[in-house]
Design a protein around this motif. Structure first.
Motif, PDB file in Angstrom:
ATOM      1  N   ASP A   1       5.646 104.417  75.176  1.00  0.00           N
ATOM      2  CA  ASP A   1       7.011 104.065  74.795  1.00  0.00           C
ATOM      3  C   ASP A   1       7.100 103.314  73.472  1.00  0.00           C
ATOM      4  OD1 ASP A   1       7.977 105.198  77.132  1.00  0.00           O
ATOM      5  OD2 ASP A   1       7.744 103.330  78.270  1.00  0.00           O
TER       6      ASP A   1
ATOM      7  N   GLU B   1       7.315 102.428  69.551  1.00  0.00           N
ATOM      8  CA  GLU B   1       8.111 102.991  68.460  1.00  0.00           C
ATOM      9  C   GLU B   1       7.207 103.438  67.308  1.00  0.00           C
ATOM     10  OE1 GLU B   1      11.477 100.392  67.072  1.00  0.00           O
ATOM     11  OE2 GLU B   1      10.124 100.162  65.350  1.00  0.00           O
TER      12      GLU B   1
ATOM     13  N   ARG C   1      12.196 111.096  74.649  1.00  0.00           N
ATOM     14  CA  ARG C   1      11.563 109.820  74.998  1.00  0.00           C
ATOM     15  C   ARG C   1      10.788 109.195  73.842  1.00  0.00           C
ATOM     16  NH1 ARG C   1       7.837 109.061  78.353  1.00  0.00           N
ATOM     17  NH2 ARG C   1       6.918 111.139  78.511  1.00  0.00           N
TER      18      ARG C   1
ATOM     19  N   GLN D   1      10.391 107.112  70.598  1.00  0.00           N
ATOM     20  CA  GLN D   1      11.173 106.058  69.948  1.00  0.00           C
ATOM     21  C   GLN D   1      10.916 106.128  68.441  1.00  0.00           C
ATOM     22  OE1 GLN D   1      13.266 104.133  71.874  1.00  0.00           O
ATOM     23  NE2 GLN D   1      12.566 105.523  73.497  1.00  0.00           N
TER      24      GLN D   1
ATOM     25  N   SER E   1       6.872  98.707  65.155  1.00  0.00           N
ATOM     26  CA  SER E   1       6.405 100.097  65.196  1.00  0.00           C
ATOM     27  C   SER E   1       4.892 100.155  65.297  1.00  0.00           C
ATOM     28  CB  SER E   1       6.865 100.857  63.947  1.00  0.00           C
ATOM     29  OG  SER E   1       8.245 101.094  63.972  1.00  0.00           O
TER      30      SER E   1
END
Length: 657
Positions: free
Chosen positions: A454, A456, A483, A485, A530
């Motif tokens: 999950d 980013e 899904r 990011q 990120s």
């Protein structure tokens, strides 16, 4: 949300169009060696002899980047030994002698117009020398094209697809060429339906083709001449269309072929108008050539309304110029060249019919686009389809606001494209696609949720390369995977307000948006939300395409890219991130306008200054090895369904652990 401390993070920087040329660099080294004094050469030879190398080996110490002295496909153990020996030998040389070598190499490179060394980006060279740098194949079969000799050049489109993929991503031109060989091309449903429909209702088949790509090294990366040959066979032999019901728009290249190759021949390549005249003559169809225009107008990818309207005006009977026949056309193009412009700058020209009328598209006609480069045909097809909302949206994303009144033209064309340019064209505007383009299954970003989770990731680019840090990097996907990011930061490229009316004007601002891209990347590193930050630095490619005329500006573009990479490396190091630097293809190193078949360099910078152990037996990477390498640096496991022992499957450049 900030990343957890235990998670490994990385930056992937793609320097567009930055390769290295072994032959040219060897010539510079040999020339520089002869210019050293006898005493200087003896000192260098003595250093090489101290670790058991002969005098001839000593020349390798003149290379600014050690790895560029290696021959292609050197075994890894041999390559690492040589690089280590070069690093050791350099410590035996005085600072004054090293300065003399570096200054001399830059001076000789400047004389020979070799941008990568003449630019004097010493900090970038040092970054490459103090970290793992490896030659990387970026053309021909290694980027999904036909196996030709000379090889097909690399380009930004396939380069970013390979960089984002876990295995080699096959390219559409190869698929089309295979269909021609098998005969399936001539049974293509979409093409035959459009052509037959035009014949049944006595409409005209209009089509466009980028005029280059006869061999691997003269623009075939964007255009395949055999596709034109097959299409004309389909139209004239299979469907028996009369020549007065076929109109061709020839788009001049001069970017991935020689700058004036439409009418000039050099080293057995070029004179594309001559080849076209001969090909059309085979079908007694010379009169089917209706329009000629440079690619800056007809293949603009940054949604410049002025370019789109000029192209549309040409097709609908309002050209900038009109001529009679091939000879007058050549004369007009020659006049344009004499003004200091090149093929891609040629203004819209109509070839007047024998009755004196100007050719134009009519309501209900067919328009077939034979250009397989998707991002460079979107605005053209959107205009012909009156896709006003699409043009407004794409323009606004790039800081451009269209006056769309002229787009309500009511032509109601039957449009067929050789490739899929954008899904909306089929879904909303009824455009048919001859060779539908499926997304690449083994794309790193498509599998991001499964491989990474999950967390980013961020994509950073300027608008002229927006599709590359998006559609192409995602494996031909317009949107992120479900899904995933994704954060996407796109800075508008310089435009008309900055004096940039087409791609040939970027020399006015040779650094382009490198500074803004760098700032966005560094800010994303500091924000630390990120897991992976990817960026494209466009200047070496876009200004490299303006060589040989814009040599000084090309050096500025290279220096800007080099400075950016060093800044990003420093910020990555400070944050504990790994950094991977690679390029999508070569370009700026050859002092020509076109992409090259040269290798590029991939450099891997570990956050703890450790030199990565190499995980492959030959010291030669492929672009589709980059994504597995990034995955390894993130500390994640690869997809177990991929057999990494296969030749065209990516593998991590660095060893596990």
């Amino acid at each position: 949300m900030k990343l957890a401390n235990e998670k490994q993070a990385a930056v992937l920087a793609v320097t567009d169009g930055l390769g290295f040329n072994r032959d040219r660099s060897r010539e510079i080294v040999n020339d520089a060696w002869e210019r050293l004094s006898t005493n200087e050469r003896e000192l260098i030879e003595s250093a090489s002899e101290r670790i058991g190398h002969d005098i001839s080996w000593a020349k390798n110490l003149l290379y600014p980047v050690h790895v560029e002295s290696l021959e292609p496909n050197t075994p890894t153990r041999e390559a690492i030994t040589k690089i280590n020996d070069l690093q050791t030998c350099r410590t035996f040389l005085s600072e004054q002698l090293i300065e003399r070598i570096e200054s001399l190499i830059e001076a000789v490179a400047d004389e020979k117009r070799y941008v990568p060394w003449a630019a004097g980006s010493r900090e970038l060279s040092n970054l490459r020398n103090t970290n793992l740098s490896i030659p990387t194949s970026a053309s021909g079969i290694w980027v999904g094209f036909e196996n030709l000799n000379p090889p097909v050049q690399g380009n930004s489109e396939t380069g970013h697809q390979q960089i984002g993929n876990l295995e080699m991503a096959p390219q559409l031109p190869l698929r089309i060429s295979n269909a021609i060989k098998s005969g399936d091309f001539f049974n293509n449903t979409a093409l035959n339906s459009s052509i037959k429909g035009a014949k049944d209702r006595s409409a005209t088949v209009n089509f466009c083709f980028l005029l280059s790509g006869i061999s691997g090294a003269d623009g075939r990366v964007h255009s395949s001449w055999n596709h034109l040959e097959a299409f004309l066979e389909l139209v004239f032999d299979h469907h028996k269309l009369s020549t007065d019901h076929v109109q061709m728009q020839a788009i001049l290249d001069g970017r991935d072929s020689a700058i004036n190759s439409s009418i000039l021949e050099e080293n057995g390549s070029g004179n594309f108008l001559g080849h076209l005249e001969k090909l059309l003559g085979k079908y007694k169809a010379k009169s089917s050539l209706a329009w000629v225009v440079g690619r800056s107008t007809a293949m603009d990818r940054d949604y410049r309304e002025v370019a789109a309207k000029a192209d549309f005006d040409l097709l609908t009977g309002s050209p900038a110029y009109a001529v009679y026949g091939f000879n007058q056309l050549r004369s007009k193009i020659s006049d344009v060249h004499s003004e200091g412009k090149v093929d891609q700058d040629v203004p819209p020209i109509a070839i007047t019919r024998s009755d004196g009328s100007i050719p134009m598209i009519s309501r209900g006609d067919v328009f077939i686009n034979l250009n397989f480069r998707s991002d460079r045909q979107r605005s053209k097809i959107a205009v012909l389809a009156s896709a006003i909302d699409f043009l407004k949206s794409e323009g606004e994303h790039r800081g451009k606001y269209w006056d769309t009144d002229w787009l309500n033209h009511g032509l109601n064309l039957d449009i067929c494209t050789i490739a899929e340019y954008h899904p909306i064209f089929e879904d909303k505007y009824g455009i048919s696609v001859a060779f539908p383009t499926a997304p690449h299954k083994q794309n790193f970003f498509a599998q991001w949720p499964e491989l990474v989770g999950d967390d980013e990731y961020t994509l950073v680019a300027e608008s002229v390369k927006a599709s590359h840090m998006g559609y192409f990097l995602r494996g031909r996907r317009e949107n992120p995977a479900e899904r995933a990011q994704e954060i996407r930061l796109i800075t508008p490229s310089h435009s008309e307000n900055d004096g940039v009316e087409s791609d040939t004007d970027f020399y006015i601002h040779p650094e382009m948006r490198t500074r803004e891209i760098t700032n966005d990347v560094i800010q994303a590193i500091k924000t630390n939300t990120s897991r992976l930050i990817c960026c494209n630095i466009a200047a070496p490619d876009m200004v490299g395409h303006l060589l040989p005329d814009r040599y000084e500006q090309a050096k500025s573009a290279y220096r800007a890219a080099g400075n950016a990479l060093v800044q990003i490396a420093n910020a990555s190091h400070a944050s504990g991130r790994a950094l991977v630097i690679t390029s999508d293809h070569g370009n700026i190193e050859d002092d020509t306008s076109s992409h090259s078949t040269n290798d590029v360099l991939t450099t891997i910078v570990r956050p703890n200054n450790a030199i990565s152990a190499v995980g492959i037996p030959m010291f030669q990477a492929r672009l589709f090895d980059v994504a597995p390498t990034v995955l390894e640096l993130l500390g994640e496991s690869p997809n177990n369904s991929i057999d990494q022992s296969k030749e065209f499957v990516g593998r991590s450049i660095v060893a596990r652990g």
